[in-house]
Design a protein around this motif. Structure first.
Motif, PDB file in Angstrom:
ATOM      1  N   PHE A 152       8.782   8.323  -5.030  1.00  0.00           N
ATOM      2  CA  PHE A 152       9.169   7.023  -4.492  1.00  0.00           C
ATOM      3  C   PHE A 152       7.970   6.080  -4.421  1.00  0.00           C
ATOM      4  O   PHE A 152       6.885   6.452  -3.989  1.00  0.00           O
ATOM      5  CB  PHE A 152       9.767   7.186  -3.094  1.00  0.00           C
ATOM      6  CG  PHE A 152      10.117   5.886  -2.422  1.00  0.00           C
ATOM      7  CD1 PHE A 152      11.286   5.220  -2.738  1.00  0.00           C
ATOM      8  CD2 PHE A 152       9.266   5.321  -1.483  1.00  0.00           C
ATOM      9  CE1 PHE A 152      11.615   4.021  -2.119  1.00  0.00           C
ATOM     10  CE2 PHE A 152       9.578   4.127  -0.851  1.00  0.00           C
ATOM     11  CZ  PHE A 152      10.760   3.467  -1.173  1.00  0.00           C
ATOM     12  N   SER A 153       8.185   4.835  -4.837  1.00  0.00           N
ATOM     13  CA  SER A 153       7.185   3.794  -4.685  1.00  0.00           C
ATOM     14  C   SER A 153       7.868   2.550  -4.140  1.00  0.00           C
ATOM     15  O   SER A 153       8.977   2.205  -4.560  1.00  0.00           O
ATOM     16  CB  SER A 153       6.516   3.475  -6.026  1.00  0.00           C
ATOM     17  OG  SER A 153       5.597   2.401  -5.888  1.00  0.00           O
ATOM     18  N   PHE A 154       7.196   1.888  -3.225  1.00  0.00           N
ATOM     19  CA  PHE A 154       7.746   0.684  -2.597  1.00  0.00           C
ATOM     20  C   PHE A 154       7.059  -0.525  -3.190  1.00  0.00           C
ATOM     21  O   PHE A 154       5.845  -0.709  -3.039  1.00  0.00           O
ATOM     22  CB  PHE A 154       7.519   0.734  -1.090  1.00  0.00           C
ATOM     23  CG  PHE A 154       8.198  -0.372  -0.325  1.00  0.00           C
ATOM     24  CD1 PHE A 154       9.575  -0.454  -0.263  1.00  0.00           C
ATOM     25  CD2 PHE A 154       7.450  -1.341   0.336  1.00  0.00           C
ATOM     26  CE1 PHE A 154      10.210  -1.465   0.447  1.00  0.00           C
ATOM     27  CE2 PHE A 154       8.068  -2.356   1.051  1.00  0.00           C
ATOM     28  CZ  PHE A 154       9.454  -2.419   1.102  1.00  0.00           C
ATOM     29  N   ASN A 155       7.836  -1.348  -3.898  1.00  0.00           N
ATOM     30  CA  ASN A 155       7.263  -2.532  -4.512  1.00  0.00           C
ATOM     31  C   ASN A 155       7.075  -3.630  -3.475  1.00  0.00           C
ATOM     32  O   ASN A 155       7.984  -3.931  -2.697  1.00  0.00           O
ATOM     33  CB  ASN A 155       8.158  -3.019  -5.657  1.00  0.00           C
ATOM     34  CG  ASN A 155       7.502  -4.097  -6.483  1.00  0.00           C
ATOM     35  OD1 ASN A 155       7.417  -5.244  -6.076  1.00  0.00           O
ATOM     36  ND2 ASN A 155       7.019  -3.723  -7.658  1.00  0.00           N
ATOM     37  N   GLN A 156       5.912  -4.228  -3.491  1.00  0.00           N
ATOM     38  CA  GLN A 156       5.519  -5.227  -2.500  1.00  0.00           C
ATOM     39  C   GLN A 156       6.504  -6.387  -2.422  1.00  0.00           C
ATOM     40  O   GLN A 156       6.736  -6.951  -1.340  1.00  0.00           O
ATOM     41  CB  GLN A 156       4.123  -5.742  -2.859  1.00  0.00           C
ATOM     42  CG  GLN A 156       3.497  -6.685  -1.870  1.00  0.00           C
ATOM     43  CD  GLN A 156       2.068  -7.038  -2.282  1.00  0.00           C
ATOM     44  OE1 GLN A 156       1.677  -6.885  -3.434  1.00  0.00           O
ATOM     45  NE2 GLN A 156       1.284  -7.499  -1.319  1.00  0.00           N
ATOM     46  N   ALA A 157       7.136  -6.743  -3.539  1.00  0.00           N
ATOM     47  CA  ALA A 157       8.054  -7.882  -3.568  1.00  0.00           C
ATOM     48  C   ALA A 157       9.336  -7.624  -2.798  1.00  0.00           C
ATOM     49  O   ALA A 157      10.087  -8.563  -2.517  1.00  0.00           O
ATOM     50  CB  ALA A 157       8.390  -8.247  -5.011  1.00  0.00           C
TER      51      ALA A 157
END
Length: 265
Positions: free
Chosen positions: A4-9
Motif C-alpha cells: 500500500f502507498s498513499f498518494n499525497q494528492a
C-alpha cells in the motif's frame, strides 16, 4: 499493507509533516509525492523527512507537459528532484495539443522526441521516466497519450529500466485492449495507481475520482493483471475529489486503507 502507498494528492489539505507522521502511525510503508508541495517544503528537507521516517517514496508526480515553454529545463529539475527523494519513478503527463494545433499525431511524436531527449539524463540519475496515459477526455489540454498502447509504443524504444508506463485504473478502465496491453507491458510497469470512476461526474471532471469500491471499476481484475505481468511494486491510492479533500487527513488515510484492503489487495 505491504504494497500500500498513499498518494499525497489524496489528502491535499494535509501538510507533508502531518502526512508522514500519519502514515508512520498507520503502518503505511510508502508515499507517492507531488512536486509542488515538496518544492514548497524543500526537496532536500522532504527527502530527509521521509527517509528518517522509514517511508519509501513510490513515485514523484510529475514531469512532462512537453508543449509548455521551458519543458526541458523543468523536466531536468524533476529528474533531479526524484533522485534526491530516492524514488526511481518519475511520472510523466505528456501535455495536450500545442496552442492553435489540431494535429494530435504530431503532438504524440513531439512527446516521443522529448522523452528520448530526457532518457540519458534520467539514466544517469537512476530515475525511470514513467509515461502515464490519461483518459481521452483530457487529450486536448492535458495529455495526448490516452491509451496504455500509445504509452508502450513510445516506451518500447528504450530500455525498460529507463522508460516505463503507469497503470492508473481511473484513466484506463474503459479501454477494451487494456488487459492485453498490461500483459505486453511486463517489466515496464513503473507504477500502479488506483481510483474509482463515479457518475455523474462533478463539474470539473478532473475531480471525478473516488476511493476503490465506490464506483464501477473492477479493481481486483486490474491488480491480478499487473501481478500476472510481473509487477511487484507499490499500489498507490490516488484520488482527487473535493468531498474527500474536505475530510481530516487521518480520516482520509483510514478510508483509503480500508478501500485498498477491501477492494484491491
Amino acid at each position: 499493507m505491504a504494497r500500500f502507498s498513499f498518494n499525497q494528492a489524496t489528502a491535499t489539505g494535509w501538510g507533508l509533516e502531518e502526512l508522514v507522521a500519519g502514515c508512520v502511525a498507520a503502518g503505511v510503508p510508502g508515499v507517492g509525492l507531488w512536486r509542488e508541495p515538496v518544492r514548497e517544503y524543500g526537496v532536500e528537507r522532504a527527502a530527509r523527512l521521509v527517509r528518517e521516517a522509514g517511508l519509501a517514496v513510490t513515485s514523484l508526480c510529475r514531469g512532462g507537459f512537453f508543449t509548455a515553454d521551458g519543458w526541458r529545463d523543468e523536466n531536468l529539475r524533476a529528474i533531479e528532484e526524484a533522485a534526491t527523494l530516492g524514488t526511481r519513478e518519475l511520472v510523466l503527463v505528456s501535455g495536450g495539443l500545442p496552442a492553435g494545433s489540431r494535429d494530435v499525431d504530431a503532438a504524440r511524436d513531439r512527446v516521443a522526441d522529448a522523452i528520448g531527449e530526457l532518457v540519458p539524463h534520467a539514466e544517469a540519475a537512476g530515475v525511470r521516466l514513467a509515461i502515464e496515459p490519461l483518459h481521452p477526455m483530457f487529450c486536448a489540454d492535458r495529455c495526448v497519450i490516452s491509451t496504455l498502447g500509445q504509452a508502450l509504443d513510445i516506451a518500447e524504444r528504450y530500455d525498460p529500466g529507463a522508460v516505463g508506463v503507469v497503470v492508473d485504473t481511473y484513466h484506463l478502465w474503459w479501454d477494451d485492449t487494456v488487459f492485453r496491453q498490461i500483459a505486453r507491458a511486463g517489466d515496464r510497469i513503473a507504477a500502479f495507481q488506483v481510483a474509482d470512476w463515479i457518475t455523474p461526474l462533478p463539474e470539473g471532471v478532473l475531480l471525478g475520482r473516488a476511493l476503490p469500491g465506490e464506483g464501477c471499476i473492477d479493481m481486483r481484475r486490474f491488480r491480478d493483471a499487473v501481478d500476472a505481468a510481473g509487477y511487484r511494486g507499490a499500489i498507490e491510492v490516488e484520488v482527487f475529489h473535493a468531498d474527500l479533500w474536505a475530510r481530516p487527513g487521518p480520516e482520509i488515510l483510514a478510508a483509503a486503507i480500508t478501500a485498498h484492503l477491501t477492494h484491491v489487495a
